[in-house]
Design a protein around this motif. Structure first.
Motif, PDB file in Angstrom:
ATOM      1  N   VAL A 198      10.533   1.444  11.623  1.00  0.00           N
ATOM      2  CA  VAL A 198      10.994   2.083  12.927  1.00  0.00           C
ATOM      3  C   VAL A 198      11.708   3.397  12.262  1.00  0.00           C
ATOM      4  N   LEU A 199      11.379   4.363  13.253  1.00  0.00           N
ATOM      5  CA  LEU A 199      11.703   5.980  12.774  1.00  0.00           C
ATOM      6  C   LEU A 199      12.618   6.143  13.744  1.00  0.00           C
ATOM      7  N   GLY A 200      13.813   6.600  13.339  1.00  0.00           N
ATOM      8  CA  GLY A 200      14.847   6.953  14.116  1.00  0.00           C
ATOM      9  C   GLY A 200      16.201   6.001  13.917  1.00  0.00           C
ATOM     10  N   THR A 201      17.393   6.681  13.895  1.00  0.00           N
ATOM     11  CA  THR A 201      18.595   5.812  13.680  1.00  0.00           C
ATOM     12  C   THR A 201      19.599   6.123  14.960  1.00  0.00           C
ATOM     13  N   GLY A 202      19.059   6.734  16.295  1.00  0.00           N
ATOM     14  CA  GLY A 202      19.970   7.034  17.166  1.00  0.00           C
ATOM     15  C   GLY A 202      20.183   5.748  18.109  1.00  0.00           C
ATOM     16  N   VAL A 210      11.769  -1.624   8.206  1.00  0.00           N
ATOM     17  CA  VAL A 210      11.892  -0.705   7.188  1.00  0.00           C
ATOM     18  C   VAL A 210      12.402   0.777   8.200  1.00  0.00           C
ATOM     19  N   LEU A 211      13.604   1.142   8.004  1.00  0.00           N
ATOM     20  CA  LEU A 211      14.094   2.139   8.796  1.00  0.00           C
ATOM     21  C   LEU A 211      14.285   3.412   8.378  1.00  0.00           C
ATOM     22  N   ALA A 212      13.749   4.133   9.101  1.00  0.00           N
ATOM     23  CA  ALA A 212      13.588   5.695   8.475  1.00  0.00           C
ATOM     24  C   ALA A 212      14.191   6.456   9.372  1.00  0.00           C
ATOM     25  N   GLY A 213      15.140   7.526   8.479  1.00  0.00           N
ATOM     26  CA  GLY A 213      16.028   8.292   9.133  1.00  0.00           C
ATOM     27  C   GLY A 213      16.393   9.611   8.393  1.00  0.00           C
ATOM     28  N   ARG A 214      16.794  10.782   9.174  1.00  0.00           N
ATOM     29  CA  ARG A 214      17.141  11.714   8.241  1.00  0.00           C
ATOM     30  C   ARG A 214      18.251  11.339   7.215  1.00  0.00           C
ATOM     31  N   ASP A 215      19.172  10.428   7.443  1.00  0.00           N
ATOM     32  CA  ASP A 215      20.251  10.056   6.634  1.00  0.00           C
ATOM     33  C   ASP A 215      20.145   8.867   6.399  1.00  0.00           C
ATOM     34  N   THR A 216      19.582   8.547   5.009  1.00  0.00           N
ATOM     35  CA  THR A 216      19.273   7.119   4.651  1.00  0.00           C
ATOM     36  C   THR A 216      20.483   6.214   4.480  1.00  0.00           C
ATOM     37  N   ALA A 268      23.523   1.800   6.829  1.00  0.00           N
ATOM     38  CA  ALA A 268      24.616   1.149   7.669  1.00  0.00           C
ATOM     39  C   ALA A 268      24.291   0.584   8.679  1.00  0.00           C
ATOM     40  N   LEU A 269      23.305   0.953   9.680  1.00  0.00           N
ATOM     41  CA  LEU A 269      22.891   0.316  10.624  1.00  0.00           C
ATOM     42  C   LEU A 269      22.245  -1.019  10.473  1.00  0.00           C
ATOM     43  N   LEU A 270      21.445  -0.883   9.329  1.00  0.00           N
ATOM     44  CA  LEU A 270      20.669  -2.453   9.123  1.00  0.00           C
ATOM     45  C   LEU A 270      21.800  -3.307   8.742  1.00  0.00           C
ATOM     46  N   ASP A 271      22.689  -3.004   8.092  1.00  0.00           N
ATOM     47  CA  ASP A 271      23.845  -3.784   7.466  1.00  0.00           C
ATOM     48  C   ASP A 271      24.698  -4.148   8.508  1.00  0.00           C
ATOM     49  N   GLU A 272      24.916  -3.451   9.840  1.00  0.00           N
ATOM     50  CA  GLU A 272      25.756  -3.805  10.783  1.00  0.00           C
ATOM     51  C   GLU A 272      24.921  -4.764  11.752  1.00  0.00           C
ATOM     52  N   LEU A 273      23.601  -4.434  11.981  1.00  0.00           N
ATOM     53  CA  LEU A 273      22.969  -5.298  13.001  1.00  0.00           C
ATOM     54  C   LEU A 273      22.338  -6.511  12.462  1.00  0.00           C
ATOM     55  N   ASP A 274      21.851  -6.483  11.180  1.00  0.00           N
ATOM     56  CA  ASP A 274      21.469  -7.676  10.656  1.00  0.00           C
ATOM     57  C   ASP A 274      21.826  -7.716   8.959  1.00  0.00           C
ATOM     58  N   SER A 288      12.989   7.612  18.009  1.00  0.00           N
ATOM     59  CA  SER A 288      13.608   8.858  18.022  1.00  0.00           C
ATOM     60  C   SER A 288      13.255   9.583  19.265  1.00  0.00           C
ATOM     61  N   PRO A 289      13.900  10.628  19.470  1.00  0.00           N
ATOM     62  CA  PRO A 289      13.521  11.570  20.497  1.00  0.00           C
ATOM     63  C   PRO A 289      12.368  12.762  19.932  1.00  0.00           C
TER      64      PRO A 289
END
Length: 283
Positions: free
Chosen positions: A126-130, A148-154, A159-165, A200-201
């Motif tokens: 998944v590309l994007g963390t918005g 595998v979540l890809a973002g400019r800020d790892t 944190a997003l992965l930890d929050e949601l699952d 992502s946009p």
């Protein structure tokens, strides 16, 4: 006065939601309206206070930048929306404002056939963390994907992965990881389900392009881009050139709108006319 629903955001002029809901209302002969309303961040509370007492108002779809901020103004949340932490649909129910998230269901809809099958392993890059990524991550986690979540800020991605699952065995990587070629030797992917999702946009009209090298996609992977302007993105063109099946952003947009439409107007939209609707949205 007639019943109405609307989509709110800032900006909002680009929204395709009025065209979608308006098409369905006309086809079903329902005397109701669906409109777009620009609501600034500091006016969100006042907007909802006015709508709360309007007997003709059925609810609203919510787009950026309000999907998370609106939660504080609602009376209660559907369990899925509460878990995701974002709302894209507000419904007036017996004087209460109830928040739902139909993005998750809309995202999964075009994957229904694949998800009905049994797999040895499911992985999604998944590309994007918005904001849009929140619903997508939650939806994929519920369907037993390793993400595998890809973002400019790892750090934000993790944190997003930890929050949601928090119980999931997911991974956060830098978005740049996928920009260049790789010589990684993928194993036998038969019996596996692999997704590459642009959440992502990037690639949207007026936005920078999304840099993704298709050597990172396992054989048989499916490419899914949530961008709707343009519908035919460079990301999807690259996927097709590499031999991958593709899903465009209109699939998710129409799917989430259908779930919201039924909540607003009490009837399912005429999905057998999706091809005609798509033609309207791409002209």
């Amino acid at each position: 006065m007639i019943a109405y629903a609307e989509v709110i955001g800032d900006p909002i002029a680009q929204s395709k939601s009025p065209a979608i809901h308006g098409f369905w209302l006309r086809q079903l002969g329902i005397e109701a309206d669906y409109r777009a309303t620009r609501v600034e961040a500091d006016g969100l509370g006042d907007f909802l206070a006015r709508r709360r007492v309007d007997p003709e108002w059925r609810g609203c779809n919510v787009t950026m930048p309000h999907k998370q901020a609106i939660v504080a103004h609602l009376d209660r949340l559907d369990p899925l929306a509460e878990m995701i932490g974002a709302v894209n649909t507000v419904v007036a129910e017996n004087g209460a404002l109830v928040g739902y998230n139909t993005d998750a269901g809309g995202f999964l809809e075009p994957l229904a056939r694949e998800l009905a099958e049994t797999h040895y392993f499911r992985m999604a890059r998944v590309l994007g963390t918005g904001g849009a990524a929140r619903a997508i991550i939650a939806a994929l986690a519920r369907e037993k994907f390793v993400i595998v979540l890809a973002g400019r800020d790892t750090g934000k991605a993790q944190a997003l992965l930890d929050e949601l699952d928090p119980a999931g065995e997911h991974h956060a990587v830098d978005l740049a990881h996928f920009a260049g070629p790789t010589d990684f030797a993928f194993d036998d992917r038969e019996g596996c389900l692999d997704l590459i999702v642009n959440a992502s946009p990037l690639g949207m009209r007026g936005q920078p392009p999304l840099a993704f090298d298709w050597s990172h996609a396992p054989p048989g992977a499916m490419a899914y881009d949530i961008v709707t302007d343009p519908v035919g993105t460079a990301f999807l063109a690259g996927a097709r050139a590499a031999g991958h099946h593709t899903i465009d952003g209109l699939a998710m947009l129409i799917g989430q709108a259908a779930l919201a439409f039924e909540k607003f107007f009490g009837v399912a939209p005429p999905r057998h006319l999706d091809a005609e609707l798509r033609a309207i949205l791409t002209t």
